[in-house]
Scaffold this motif. Structure first.
Motif, PDB file in Angstrom:
ATOM      1  N   THR A 143       0.826  -1.211   0.000  1.00 26.53           N
ATOM      2  CA  THR A 143       0.000   0.000   0.000  1.00 26.53           C
ATOM      3  C   THR A 143       0.862   1.265   0.000  1.00 26.53           C
ATOM      4  OG1 THR A 143      -0.087   0.073   2.424  1.00 26.53           O
ATOM      5  CG2 THR A 143      -1.819  -1.201   1.284  1.00 26.53           C
ATOM      6  N   PRO A 144       0.295   2.401  -0.446  1.00 29.14           N
ATOM      7  CA  PRO A 144       1.048   3.669  -0.417  1.00 29.14           C
ATOM      8  C   PRO A 144       1.492   4.051   0.983  1.00 29.14           C
ATOM      9  CG  PRO A 144      -0.935   3.884  -1.769  1.00 29.14           C
ATOM     10  CD  PRO A 144      -1.026   2.554  -1.086  1.00 29.14           C
ATOM     11  N   GLU A 145       0.695   3.705   1.996  1.00 32.17           N
ATOM     12  CA  GLU A 145       1.038   4.067   3.372  1.00 32.17           C
ATOM     13  C   GLU A 145       2.298   3.358   3.859  1.00 32.17           C
ATOM     14  OE1 GLU A 145      -3.320   4.753   2.775  1.00 32.17           O
ATOM     15  OE2 GLU A 145      -1.919   3.111   2.319  1.00 32.17           O
ATOM     16  N   ASN A 146       2.690   2.301   3.172  1.00 36.03           N
ATOM     17  CA  ASN A 146       3.881   1.553   3.573  1.00 36.03           C
ATOM     18  C   ASN A 146       5.113   1.948   2.763  1.00 36.03           C
ATOM     19  OD1 ASN A 146       4.857  -0.660   5.337  1.00 36.03           O
ATOM     20  ND2 ASN A 146       5.343  -1.685   3.409  1.00 36.03           N
ATOM     21  N   ALA A 147       4.974   2.951   1.923  1.00 35.86           N
ATOM     22  CA  ALA A 147       6.047   3.297   0.982  1.00 35.86           C
ATOM     23  C   ALA A 147       7.347   3.676   1.675  1.00 35.86           C
ATOM     24  CB  ALA A 147       5.585   4.432   0.076  1.00 35.86           C
ATOM     25  N   ASP A 148       7.259   4.266   2.859  1.00 36.69           N
ATOM     26  CA  ASP A 148       8.470   4.716   3.560  1.00 36.69           C
ATOM     27  C   ASP A 148       9.087   3.645   4.448  1.00 36.69           C
ATOM     28  OD1 ASP A 148       8.255   7.221   2.403  1.00 36.69           O
ATOM     29  OD2 ASP A 148       7.086   8.056   4.072  1.00 36.69           O
ATOM     30  N   SER A 149       8.537   2.453   4.451  1.00 36.16           N
ATOM     31  CA  SER A 149       9.055   1.392   5.315  1.00 36.16           C
ATOM     32  C   SER A 149      10.474   1.002   4.915  1.00 36.16           C
ATOM     33  CB  SER A 149       8.155   0.161   5.229  1.00 36.16           C
ATOM     34  OG  SER A 149       8.718  -0.917   5.950  1.00 36.16           O
ATOM     35  N   LEU A 150      11.307   0.766   5.933  1.00 34.79           N
ATOM     36  CA  LEU A 150      12.668   0.288   5.687  1.00 34.79           C
ATOM     37  C   LEU A 150      12.749  -1.235   5.775  1.00 34.79           C
ATOM     38  CD1 LEU A 150      14.841   2.927   7.614  1.00 34.79           C
ATOM     39  CD2 LEU A 150      14.121   2.897   5.224  1.00 34.79           C
ATOM     40  N   LEU A 151      11.604  -1.894   5.751  1.00 35.80           N
ATOM     41  CA  LEU A 151      11.594  -3.352   5.779  1.00 35.80           C
ATOM     42  C   LEU A 151      12.466  -3.979   4.690  1.00 35.80           C
ATOM     43  CD1 LEU A 151      10.536  -6.011   6.937  1.00 35.80           C
ATOM     44  CD2 LEU A 151       8.502  -5.755   5.486  1.00 35.80           C
ATOM     45  N   PRO A 152      12.549  -3.401   3.475  1.00 37.73           N
ATOM     46  CA  PRO A 152      13.425  -4.005   2.460  1.00 37.73           C
ATOM     47  C   PRO A 152      14.874  -4.162   2.914  1.00 37.73           C
ATOM     48  CG  PRO A 152      11.933  -2.468   1.399  1.00 37.73           C
ATOM     49  CD  PRO A 152      11.735  -2.298   2.885  1.00 37.73           C
ATOM     50  N   PRO A 241       4.113   5.254  10.569  1.00 39.95           N
ATOM     51  CA  PRO A 241       2.911   5.792  11.214  1.00 39.95           C
ATOM     52  C   PRO A 241       1.726   5.915  10.270  1.00 39.95           C
ATOM     53  CG  PRO A 241       4.847   6.985  11.964  1.00 39.95           C
ATOM     54  CD  PRO A 241       5.316   6.063  10.877  1.00 39.95           C
ATOM     55  N   ALA A 242       1.971   6.209   8.990  1.00 37.87           N
ATOM     56  CA  ALA A 242       0.857   6.307   8.036  1.00 37.87           C
ATOM     57  C   ALA A 242       0.126   4.985   7.897  1.00 37.87           C
ATOM     58  CB  ALA A 242       1.383   6.764   6.675  1.00 37.87           C
ATOM     59  N   LEU A 243       0.858   3.875   7.925  1.00 39.02           N
ATOM     60  CA  LEU A 243       0.215   2.565   7.844  1.00 39.02           C
ATOM     61  C   LEU A 243      -0.495   2.233   9.150  1.00 39.02           C
ATOM     62  CD1 LEU A 243      -0.434   0.056   6.265  1.00 39.02           C
ATOM     63  CD2 LEU A 243       1.802  -0.888   6.918  1.00 39.02           C
ATOM     64  N   GLN A 244       0.109   2.581  10.269  1.00 42.78           N
ATOM     65  CA  GLN A 244      -0.564   2.373  11.549  1.00 42.78           C
ATOM     66  C   GLN A 244      -1.893   3.132  11.577  1.00 42.78           C
ATOM     67  OE1 GLN A 244       2.143   2.706  15.041  1.00 42.78           O
ATOM     68  NE2 GLN A 244       3.778   2.946  13.537  1.00 42.78           N
ATOM     69  N   ASP A 245      -1.882   4.369  11.052  1.00 45.40           N
ATOM     70  CA  ASP A 245      -3.107   5.167  11.024  1.00 45.40           C
ATOM     71  C   ASP A 245      -4.152   4.550  10.097  1.00 45.40           C
ATOM     72  OD1 ASP A 245      -2.024   6.971  12.804  1.00 45.40           O
ATOM     73  OD2 ASP A 245      -1.370   8.387  11.264  1.00 45.40           O
ATOM     74  N   ARG A 246      -3.687   3.922   9.022  1.00 46.48           N
ATOM     75  CA  ARG A 246      -4.633   3.238   8.137  1.00 46.48           C
ATOM     76  C   ARG A 246      -5.318   2.083   8.872  1.00 46.48           C
ATOM     77  NH1 ARG A 246      -4.166   1.288   1.840  1.00 46.48           N
ATOM     78  NH2 ARG A 246      -5.951  -0.148   1.902  1.00 46.48           N
ATOM     79  N   PHE A 247      -4.549   1.314   9.634  1.00 49.77           N
ATOM     80  CA  PHE A 247      -5.148   0.229  10.407  1.00 49.77           C
ATOM     81  C   PHE A 247      -6.243   0.765  11.330  1.00 49.77           C
ATOM     82  CE2 PHE A 247      -0.769  -1.953  10.139  1.00 49.77           C
ATOM     83  CZ  PHE A 247      -1.140  -2.671   9.011  1.00 49.77           C
ATOM     84  N   ILE A 248      -5.937   1.862  12.012  1.00 44.68           N
ATOM     85  CA  ILE A 248      -6.897   2.446  12.953  1.00 44.68           C
ATOM     86  C   ILE A 248      -8.153   2.907  12.226  1.00 44.68           C
ATOM     87  CG2 ILE A 248      -7.279   4.373  14.537  1.00 44.68           C
ATOM     88  CD1 ILE A 248      -4.183   4.203  15.107  1.00 44.68           C
ATOM     89  N   ALA A 249      -7.965   3.601  11.096  1.00 45.88           N
ATOM     90  CA  ALA A 249      -9.108   4.139  10.343  1.00 45.88           C
ATOM     91  C   ALA A 249      -9.986   3.016   9.800  1.00 45.88           C
ATOM     92  CB  ALA A 249      -8.612   5.026   9.202  1.00 45.88           C
TER      93      ALA A 249
END
Length: 306
Positions: A143-152, A241-249
């Motif tokens: 998702t776009p909300e996960n774009a900044d993740s450093l998981l890669p 945080p953007a992905l966390q906020d998506r989960f909440i919403a």
């Protein structure tokens, strides 16, 4: 079934991927000193039952590490859920149960919430995956909300083919400087270098590959009935945080009658290991009188950050 019900809540703590119950030890100690009751669960194949490949030990054999079979390959989300449900049932004999999940542990929390909502008094997600609209963790990674993740950065540390091994195997003990960089920046944030090395040796190499692709959506008629708290980590670089906020919403849209209690802590992804703010929040949620106002520190974190 005999019970010894004293009315005090028990926190049942579920760890994330490649981790174990030990990660909660500092938190449990602090909660115990405040008179709070908690138990950290080792999911099947973790903790005392973890598998350490022979080729993972020093000196490492990277070629063998890429192919050495793992018993975790046969473990599924149903095994996780069955194990946690049994812990919840035992804890329930003594009073209310608050089920807490960190990171990938959120998948198990949601599935347990679907399975036994009447045995759980609250679910708590600590910078955790909370699938609602999309079926599984993998879907949210795209998702776009996960774009900044450093998981890669961490994904680059994988050894072998998960499709063949049946597990996601990460070489946390790699001598490659890029591995240290990945752990520090994706997971540890403001940890000292010594803290990063400690973390690398605490994490387990193998995690069943099935969990990220397993349907983990919370269902409105079961999970959605349980009061819910989401603790946002505002400095998280793995679950932004953007992905966390998506989960909440998404959760709030599914259950508008049961909105999420949202708290925020300025912490990196592995913040549960050392953040006093989190102790304050969980101590507040286990107050003898439910619904009491947050403690001063918890209120400050909720209103002043993130």
């Amino acid at each position: 079934m005999t019970t010894d019900h004293d009315g005090r809540p028990t926190l049942v703590l579920i760890h994330g991927t490649n981790s174990n119950a030990y990660g909660w030890s500092g938190l449990i100690n602090e909660l115990a000193l405040r008179g709070r009751r908690s138990v950290a669960v080792n999911l099947p194949g973790h903790g005392d039952d973890q598998f350490i490949p022979r080729s993972y030990q020093a000196p490492q054999d990277l070629e063998a590490l890429a192919t050495e079979p793992s018993p975790l390959a046969g473990i599924t989300i149903d095994d996780y859920v069955d194990h946690v449900v049994e812990v919840v049932r035992r804890a329930r004999r003594h009073g209310p149960v608050i089920l807490v999940g960190s990171s990938q542990g959120g998948v198990t929390v949601s599935r347990v919430g679907n399975a036994v909502p009447d045995l759980i008094d609250r679910v708590v997600y600590i910078a955790a995956y909370c699938c609602v609209d999309l079926p599984n963790m993998l879907s949210y990674l795209e998702t776009p909300e996960n774009a900044d993740s450093l998981l890669p950065l961490v994904e680059a540390m994988k050894v072998g083919d998960p499709a063949k091994l049946g597990v996601s195997r990460i070489n946390w003990r790699s001598a490659d400087p890029a591995a240290f960089h990945a752990i520090k920046h994706c997971l540890a944030g403001d940890f000292t270098d010594e803290g990063v090395r400690w973390l690398a040796n605490m994490l387990e190499p193998d995690e069943t590959a099935a969990i990220p692709v397993t349907d983990a959506r919370g269902e409105a008629h079961t999970w959605g009935r349980v009061p819910r708290t989401y603790v946002r980590f505002t400095e998280d670089r793995l679950i932004p945080p953007a992905l966390q906020d998506r989960f909440i919403a998404e959760a709030d849209r599914l259950t508008p009658h049961n909105p999420t209690d949202v708290r925020s802590v300025a912490a990196p992804h592995v913040g549960p290991f050392h953040r006093p703010e989190l102790v304050e929040i969980l101590a507040d949620l286990t107050n003898p009188t439910p619904g009491t106002a947050p403690s001063n520190l918890a209120r400050e974190e909720v209103s002043g950050r993130g």
